[in-house]
Design a protein around this motif. Structure first.
Motif, mmCIF file in Angstrom:
data_model
loop_
_atom_site.group_PDB
_atom_site.id
_atom_site.type_symbol
_atom_site.label_atom_id
_atom_site.label_comp_id
_atom_site.label_asym_id
_atom_site.label_seq_id
_atom_site.Cartn_x
_atom_site.Cartn_y
_atom_site.Cartn_z
ATOM 1 N N GLY A 29 -4.762 -14.468 6.579
ATOM 2 C CA GLY A 29 -5.229 -14.581 5.017
ATOM 3 C C GLY A 29 -6.042 -14.505 4.252
ATOM 4 N N ALA A 30 -6.984 -13.812 4.605
ATOM 5 C CA ALA A 30 -8.405 -13.948 4.403
ATOM 6 C C ALA A 30 -8.166 -13.401 3.226
ATOM 7 C CB ALA A 30 -9.433 -13.836 5.321
ATOM 8 N N GLN A 31 -8.788 -13.532 1.736
ATOM 9 C CA GLN A 31 -9.412 -12.878 0.614
ATOM 10 C C GLN A 31 -10.554 -12.165 0.921
ATOM 11 O OE1 GLN A 31 -9.910 -14.143 -3.349
ATOM 12 N NE2 GLN A 31 -9.664 -12.056 -4.041
ATOM 13 N N ALA A 32 -10.612 -10.017 1.373
ATOM 14 C CA ALA A 32 -11.758 -10.233 1.324
ATOM 15 C C ALA A 32 -11.596 -9.342 0.430
ATOM 16 C CB ALA A 32 -11.648 -9.338 2.959
ATOM 17 N N VAL A 33 -12.811 -9.004 -0.172
ATOM 18 C CA VAL A 33 -13.792 -8.593 -1.634
ATOM 19 C C VAL A 33 -14.783 -7.585 -0.473
ATOM 20 C CG1 VAL A 33 -14.853 -7.942 -3.523
ATOM 21 C CG2 VAL A 33 -13.194 -9.686 -3.132
ATOM 22 N N LEU A 34 -14.537 -5.681 -0.305
ATOM 23 C CA LEU A 34 -15.090 -5.055 -0.326
ATOM 24 C C LEU A 34 -15.970 -4.456 -1.271
ATOM 25 C CD1 LEU A 34 -11.727 -2.865 1.799
ATOM 26 C CD2 LEU A 34 -12.832 -6.096 2.014
ATOM 27 N N THR A 35 -17.181 -4.165 -0.886
ATOM 28 C CA THR A 35 -18.221 -2.500 -1.049
ATOM 29 C C THR A 35 -18.068 -1.952 -0.151
ATOM 30 O OG1 THR A 35 -20.624 -3.327 -0.117
ATOM 31 C CG2 THR A 35 -19.543 -4.784 -1.681
ATOM 32 N N GLY A 36 -18.196 -0.590 -1.055
ATOM 33 C CA GLY A 36 -18.440 0.844 -1.124
ATOM 34 C C GLY A 36 -18.975 1.688 -1.482
ATOM 35 N N ARG A 37 -19.188 2.958 -1.249
ATOM 36 C CA ARG A 37 -19.882 3.879 -2.058
ATOM 37 C C ARG A 37 -19.754 5.481 -2.363
ATOM 38 N NH1 ARG A 37 -25.646 5.824 -0.082
ATOM 39 N NH2 ARG A 37 -25.142 6.681 2.611
ATOM 40 N N ASN A 38 -18.833 5.519 -1.234
ATOM 41 C CA ASN A 38 -17.741 7.122 -1.359
ATOM 42 C C ASN A 38 -16.973 6.605 -2.016
ATOM 43 O OD1 ASN A 38 -15.645 8.804 -0.120
ATOM 44 N ND2 ASN A 38 -17.238 9.498 0.961
ATOM 45 N N PRO A 39 -16.164 7.242 -3.406
ATOM 46 C CA PRO A 39 -15.175 7.167 -3.887
ATOM 47 C C PRO A 39 -13.545 7.507 -3.713
ATOM 48 C CG PRO A 39 -17.287 8.888 -5.223
ATOM 49 C CD PRO A 39 -17.857 8.847 -3.209
ATOM 50 N N ASP A 40 -14.171 8.378 -2.112
ATOM 51 C CA ASP A 40 -12.674 8.448 -1.927
ATOM 52 C C ASP A 40 -11.767 7.702 -1.059
ATOM 53 O OD1 ASP A 40 -12.153 11.293 -3.087
ATOM 54 O OD2 ASP A 40 -13.341 12.586 -1.442
ATOM 55 N N ARG A 41 -13.520 6.958 -0.454
ATOM 56 C CA ARG A 41 -12.924 5.648 0.585
ATOM 57 C C ARG A 41 -12.757 4.359 -0.943
ATOM 58 N NH1 ARG A 41 -17.846 6.780 4.354
ATOM 59 N NH2 ARG A 41 -17.169 8.749 5.472
ATOM 60 N N VAL A 42 -13.859 4.327 -1.411
ATOM 61 C CA VAL A 42 -12.908 3.974 -2.770
ATOM 62 C C VAL A 42 -11.599 3.495 -2.892
ATOM 63 C CG1 VAL A 42 -13.732 2.659 -4.327
ATOM 64 C CG2 VAL A 42 -15.247 2.799 -2.985
ATOM 65 N N ALA A 43 -11.000 4.578 -2.733
ATOM 66 C CA ALA A 43 -9.953 4.669 -3.875
ATOM 67 C C ALA A 43 -9.456 4.011 -2.413
ATOM 68 C CB ALA A 43 -9.596 6.186 -3.848
ATOM 69 N N ALA A 44 -9.285 4.395 -1.453
ATOM 70 C CA ALA A 44 -8.284 4.572 -0.763
ATOM 71 C C ALA A 44 -8.054 3.255 -0.692
ATOM 72 C CB ALA A 44 -8.616 4.998 1.010
ATOM 73 N N MET A 45 -8.564 2.220 0.240
ATOM 74 C CA MET A 45 -8.625 1.062 0.290
ATOM 75 C C MET A 45 -8.549 -0.102 -1.305
ATOM 76 S SD MET A 45 -9.663 0.599 3.278
ATOM 77 C CE MET A 45 -10.152 -1.079 3.628
ATOM 78 N N ARG A 46 -8.886 0.384 -2.425
ATOM 79 C CA ARG A 46 -7.774 -0.095 -2.917
ATOM 80 C C ARG A 46 -6.356 0.384 -2.901
ATOM 81 N NH1 ARG A 46 -12.604 1.357 -7.909
ATOM 82 N NH2 ARG A 46 -13.744 -0.201 -7.918
ATOM 83 N N ALA A 47 -5.660 1.411 -2.720
ATOM 84 C CA ALA A 47 -4.782 1.343 -2.733
ATOM 85 C C ALA A 47 -3.855 0.980 -2.106
ATOM 86 C CB ALA A 47 -4.381 3.161 -2.121
#
Length: 240
Positions: A29-47
């Motif tokens: 139930g937490a709101q986790a805001v992530l950081t990342g620098r690999n565009p593909d991985r960033v997109a995957a987690m946003r998805a």
């Protein structure tokens, strides 16, 4: 700490241990805001429905951009998980000094800079936590990864001192010391590896239980060996 409805800034949350922490935080139930620098991985987690702030934490400009993006938002947990493992073995040739600098910044300077930028916001919450992910190698080094070991040891001692400074505030300071974990960072490492989801589970349990330190997996045995004989512990880890 009950993590339900808590806002967590999780660095390095798009891959490896961080990705598993993100998934488990959401399940609680937490709101986790992530950081990342690999565009593909960033997109995957946003998805997958996560908010991800693109950030390169290997330099001051990247950390400052992350802090600017965060702005005045409330934060309950800062979880410094991002890290870089750099090849720095003189037995193979002269290492890349620039790569070492980037790893030193990502592993040590970035957590310190993020803590400095967010500590007042954390102190304003009814309860809060700073979680620094170091390593079993912060206790006893491996010969092939001296930069990684040095930065994680530095972050360990910073964490110990910070905990003392923040006594009496509502901010819990927690250190998590994983063993070798089955992630891309450890591809090619011959040692037995802990599953990333189990490592993440133990880190989250330490936050929920308010523990100062989470010695995970084989790190528990290493801590015992180091308490008996630091030389014995070093004789084991320096071979790797």
């Amino acid at each position: 700490m009950n993590l339900s409805d808590k806002t967590v800034l999780l660095t390095g949350g798009t891959n490896g241990i961080g990705r598993e922490i993100a998934l488990q935080l959401r399940a609680k139930g937490a709101q986790a805001v992530l950081t990342g620098r690999n565009p593909d991985r960033v997109a995957a987690m946003r998805a997958e429905g996560f908010e991800v702030i693109e950030a390169d934490l290997s330099n001051a400009a990247g950390v400052d951009a992350l802090l600017a993006a965060w702005g005045e938002r409330a934060i309950d947990v800062l979880l410094n998980n991002a890290g870089q493992l750099v090849d720095h073995d003189f037995r193979k040739g002269v290492p890349d000094a620039d790569a070492a600098d980037a790893a030193i910044y990502a592993n040590l300077n970035a957590p310190i800079r993020l803590i400095t930028g967010l500590v007042e916001a954390l102190k304003s919450r009814p309860e809060a936590a700073i979680v620094n992910v170091t390593s079993g190698l912060a206790i006893s080094p491996a010969a092939r990864t001296p930069v990684y070991c040095a930065t994680k040891s530095g972050l360990r001692f910073y964490t110990l001192a910070l905990r003392e400074q923040l006594k009496g505030t509502g901010v819990k300071v927690i250190e998590a010391l994983p063993p070798v974990v089955d992630t891309q960072m450890n591809d090619g490492n011959p040692m037995k590896k802990m599953p990333a989801d189990e490592c993440a589970r133990q880190i989250i349990a330490a936050i929920e239980q308010g523990r100062d330190e989470a010695n995970i997996g084989m790190t528990k045995a290493l801590r015992i060996a180091e308490s008996i004989s630091p030389a014995l512990a070093r004789s084991v880890t320096l071979r790797f």
